[in-house]
Structure formats: structure tokens, C-alpha cells
Scaffold this active site. Structure first.
Site, PDB file in Angstrom:
ATOM      1  CG  ASP A  32      -1.838   1.171   1.281  1.00 48.57           C
ATOM      2  OD1 ASP A  32      -2.653   1.283   0.341  1.00 48.57           O
ATOM      3  OD2 ASP A  32      -1.767   1.985   2.220  1.00 48.57           O
ATOM      4  CD  GLU A  64      -2.335   2.603  -3.477  1.00 46.11           C
ATOM      5  OE1 GLU A  64      -3.367   3.233  -3.653  1.00 46.11           O
ATOM      6  OE2 GLU A  64      -1.749   2.570  -2.383  1.00 46.11           O
TER       7      GLU A  64
END
Ligand code: CA
Length: 495
Positions: A235, A265
Site C-alpha cells: 500500500d 500501489e
């Protein structure tokens, strides 16, 4: 057999109440049969809002729904036993579990500490005022409900680069914590948006603190001892110094699994920024194709005025296919979410065909597209909206089509601005396919498949067309498609 197919098994509005881990276990068998090879699970750790956290407000990475912290034992998705059961069920059916890892920040600090801070300009984080002042911040994480089980590490202000909320004086903003790392600067090797995008939210982690760095490596090894791990989804990577993951991934591959699947990400539409990041991490990971997602969104909103031959322009897929995870939608882009750029439902069968039937890229399927969902939330204008995300009817068949028919070499027939064909030539043991799609009216592509496919009958595996296409002695035929639709033509004798 064709390559990986990821399924993102959650969306932003998945119901509270501890259902998700059980649903994963219940669906594991049917997902394997469909052709899903890996399931991307939501963050398993306890968030600051306990049972109501989607999981990105990371509080305690070691609390997988086991300790009474933040108001609940279980997370939104269930308790630790259910999580372990879900991971085992996936593993038992040959599906890899991809775990979502939130390292950039922590939220919900247990205790207030005296800190010294400098104020940064929120729009240019490199502008940090000279003045150092005293304040208090919730930067002490002691995890009282866990009481040192699994790890005795206590997080303090020395473990963070900055905060967005202080008391005495009470204020919000972006505050650089005074610590002994980086001579007052933010971390380097982060995204350059807002000058330096190290600081994102909450108590932002100081990776330059060696103790923090070791703790996160320890956590990775510990986690992989608790449940099966096929890989990680990282993340907020653009807010984390690239050198950290450059080291951490190597450490995990050495200690956990040498072929660990890792996708980060890094939400940036510019291929230059993504390529630069891939270089910084020694190309050890994959990235989501933000550029392609934007193209799919744009095409879906443009009806038949979009030139489909340009659909891959500006995509990561066109430059670094071996490092690309393609997606049509995710929990951040779905309607009413922060990066909202939803792909309209009519276009989704075309979009999924484009990412599933081609050789390049690793496709990621979105839970809400496979199973459908409805929810209500506030939009940016403050009004309530009822959102219906319909199940994409042909998606299970498309996933199965990838598994069975996306084989062998590939020819893109991108001549017509509205009607594309993707030919997969098959191999000696596995059949190929002719995928035809259009964003305008009914159309057809004439394709010559060669003598091995002479005088053969083809049917649309998706069932959108009922007709049988028969090739001539050279394997040539016209493969039709309905208006605004997609067909996957396969040999009748391979069905
Ligand atoms: Ca950061």
C-alpha cells in the site's frame, strides 16, 4: 495454462460484521474452478476503527483479529481463526493468498507524547519553517490489548517523520517531527508530488530509524509463519522511500519464498514516474497500470467516439508488460471513492476482455464486478447517493476463457477505430481464440488463421453470438461481434 489471474476480494463498501474471511473460504473452490489463481485480500491487521476499519488506517500489524483493541477483537473481516481458515482454504484449492501490507503510516496512537515539531507547507512539503516548537502528539503505540505478544516493540515519535494533528497548541496541518534522522528533511526516494510526498496521513513511518526497519522485516517473517503467503500488495508505495522496499522484498524472498509475488500501489498516471520507481526498486516488483485504468475510464465515458486503437496509449503495459498488473476497477476508483474514475458498466466486458485475453500483463479482477454490489454514501457535494454496481455477467466466462483459450502467440488486429480483434494462436496442447470487441455498432473482422484451422467451426465462448463461424480451407473467416459487445470465438471441437 495461461498465467496468473488476481481477484481483489473486497471493495470499499463491503459490509461490516466479520463476513469476508468466511466468504473467501466458501468461495475458494468455485474461484479455483473458474480460473482465479491468486486472491488479493484486504489488510488483515487491526485498524484504528477496529471492526469498522477497511484496514488502511493501520494500528497494529500483529493483531490479526486476536486481541481486544480499538473496541473489538475481530477486524471488519472476521477474527484471526476465520482469517487463518480463509488462507488455508485458498491454499488447499491451489490459490495464492496475496496480502495487503500497510507500512506507510499508523493511526490510533495509544498515548500522547511531548514532541518538537516544525510546520511544513502542505502544498510544498520541502518548505519547512525554521521555527521549532513544543507540542503533544498521539505518537506512542503500546498495544495494551496485546501486551507484548509476538513483538514487544513500542512505537514512539522517534518512529515517525510527521503528523497532521498536534495539541498544546492544538492545530492541524503537516508537521515534521524533530528526530535524529535525515537532518530535518523528509525521506528521499519518494514521489515528487507536493515537493516531497513522504508524508501522507496519520503518524507517518520513519523508515530511516533502524529499529523500525528491523521491526518491519521481523513482521514480514512472522506473518509468513502465521498463514500461507503467495505474495504481497504494498500500500501507498509512493509515500515510502524506494530503498526500503528494495531491501525488504529481497529479505522476504530470501526468508519466506523465493518467487514471492509483489505488486505495489504507486498511484501515478505518468509512465515516466512508474518507470523511475521500477528502476529504484531494481525491478523486483510489479505496479498497477494507472494509465490504462484512465484510458478504460475515458473510453467508457466516450461511447463510440473513442478510437479503440489508442486504448493502450500511455499505459505501463505498453512499456513494461512483465511488471504490470492491469485492472478495470478497484476499491479507490469505485463510485464515491477518493480516486473515483469508474469504468461504466457497458464497457466492462470489453475492458476485461482486453486485460484477460492478451498475453501482456497480469490481470486483476474487482470483487464488485464479479459479484455485484449496492451501497449508499455521500458524494463530494455532500448529497447521498445510491450506487448500484452490477455484476458483469460474462466475467466468470471471460476468466475461464483466459485459462482455457488465451494460449500461444498473439496477433493484435487493431486496424478499425471501433472494432479490435486479439488472436491467440494456441499451442500444440492448448487451443487459441479470436476475441473481437467493438465500442460501436455490430461489426466483424476478417481473419486468416492458417491451414491448421481450415474448414473449422467456431463458436462464441461467451454466448453473446449464437451463430457458427466456419472457416475456408485457408482458415479464413469473418468473425462477428454485436454492437458495444465482445465475443470470444473458439473452435467448436475445443469446447
Ligand atoms: Ca511516508
Amino acid at each position: 495454462m495461461a498465467g496468473r489471474v488476481l481477484l481483489q476480494f473486497f471493495h470499499w463498501y463491503y459490509p461490516d460484521g466479520g463476513h469476508l474471511w468466511n466468504e473467501v473460504a466458501e468461495r475458494a473452490e468455485s474461484l479455483a474452478a473458474m480460473g482465479v489463481t491468486d486472491v488479493w485480500l484486504p489488510p488483515a491487521g487491526k485498524g484504528a476503527n477496529g471492526g469498522y476499519s477497511v484496514g488502511y488506517d493501520a494500528y497494529d500489524l500483529f493483531d490479526l483479529g486476536e486481541f481486544d483493541q480499538k473496541g473489538t477483537v475481530a477486524t471488519k473481516y472476521g477474527d484471526r481463526a476465520a482469517f487463518e481458515n480463509a488462507c488455508r482454504a485458498l491454499s488447499d484449492h491451489g490459490i495464492g493468498a496475496i496480502h495487503d501490507v500497510v507500512f506507510n503510516h499508523k493511526m490510533g496512537g495509544d498515548e500522547r507524547e511531548a514532541v518538537k515539531v516544525r510546520r511544513a507547507n502542505p502544498d510544498n512539503r520541502n518548505e519547512i519553517e525554521d521555527e521549532v516548537f513544543d507540542a503533544h502528539a498521539y505518537t506512542r503505540f503500546t498495544f495494551p490489548g496485546r501486551q507484548g505478544k509476538y513483538s514487544e516493540f513500542i512505537w514512539t515519535h522517534k518512529c515517525f517523520t510527521g503528523v497532521d494533528y498536534i495539541e498544546d497548541p492544538s492545530d492541524t496541518g503537516v508537521f515534521r517531527l524533530i528526530n535524529e534522522y535525515g537532518e530535518g528533511e523528509w525521506s528521499q526516494e519518494v514521489d515528487e508530488e507536493l515537493g516531497n510526498y513522504d508524508y501522507l496521513i496519520g503518524s507517518d513511518v520513519e523508515f530511516r530509524n533502524r529499529a523500525v526497519y528491523e521491526e518491519l522485516k521481523y513482521w514480514g517473517r512472522w506473518f509468513a509463519e502465521q498463514v500461507p503467503v503467495a505474495g504481497f500488495r504494498l500500500d501507498a508505495a509512493k509515500h515510502i522511500p524506494a530503498w526500503f522496499f528494495r531491501d525488504w522484498i529481497g529479505h522476504m524472498r530470501e526468508n519466506v519464498k523465493d518467487d514471492l509475488f509483489v505488486v505495489a500501489e504507486y498511484w501515478h498516471p505518468d509512465i515516466g514516474a512508474l518507470s523511475h520507481y521500477l528502476d529504484l526498486v531494481d525491478r523486483q516488483l510489479m505496479l498497477f497500470d494507472v494509465g490504462l485504468h484512465h484510458r478504460l475510464h475515458e473510453a467508457s465515458a466516450s461511447g463510440d467516439s473513442f478510437d479503440m486503437r489508442t486504448i493502450f496509449d500511455g499505459s505501463l503495459l505498453s512499456v513494461h508488460p512483465e511488471h504490470t498488473v492491469t485492472l478495470v476497477e478497484n476499491h479507490d476508483t469505485q463510485p464515491l471513492q477518493s480516486l473515483e474514475a469508474a469504468v461504466e458498466p457497458w464497457f466492462k466486458p470489453l475492458a476485461y476482455a482486453l486485460i484477460l485475453m492478451r498475453e501482456q500483463g497480469t490481470p486483476s479482477i474487482f470483487y464488485a464486478d464479479l459479484f455485484g454490489t449496492e451501497y449508499r454514501d455521500k458524494g463530494n457535494d455532500g448529497n447521498d447517493y445510491d450506487i448500484v454496481m452490477p455484476r458483469i455477467e460474462c466475467l466468470p466466462k471471460l476468466i475461464e476463457a483466459r485459462r482455457r483459450y488465451a494460449n500461444g502467440g498473439q496477433t493484435d488486429v487493431f486496424e478499425d477505430p471501433h472494432c479490435l480483434a486479439i488472436v491467440r494462436h494456441g499451442t500444440d496442447d492448448a487451443p487459441g481464440s479470436v476475441t473481437v470487441l467493438t465500442n460501436a455498432g455490430e461489426n466483424a473482422r476478417e481473419i486468416e488463421l492458417g491451414e491448421t484451422h481450415g474448414n473449422a467451426s467456431f463458436r462464441d465462448f461467451l454466448g453473446h453470438r449464437e451463430d457458427v463461424v466456419t472457416t475456408d480451407e485457408n482458415g479464413k473467416a469473418s468473425f462477428p461481434v454485436n454492437g458495444g459487445s465482445v465475443s470470444v470465438w473458439v473452435r467448436e471441437d475445443s469446447l
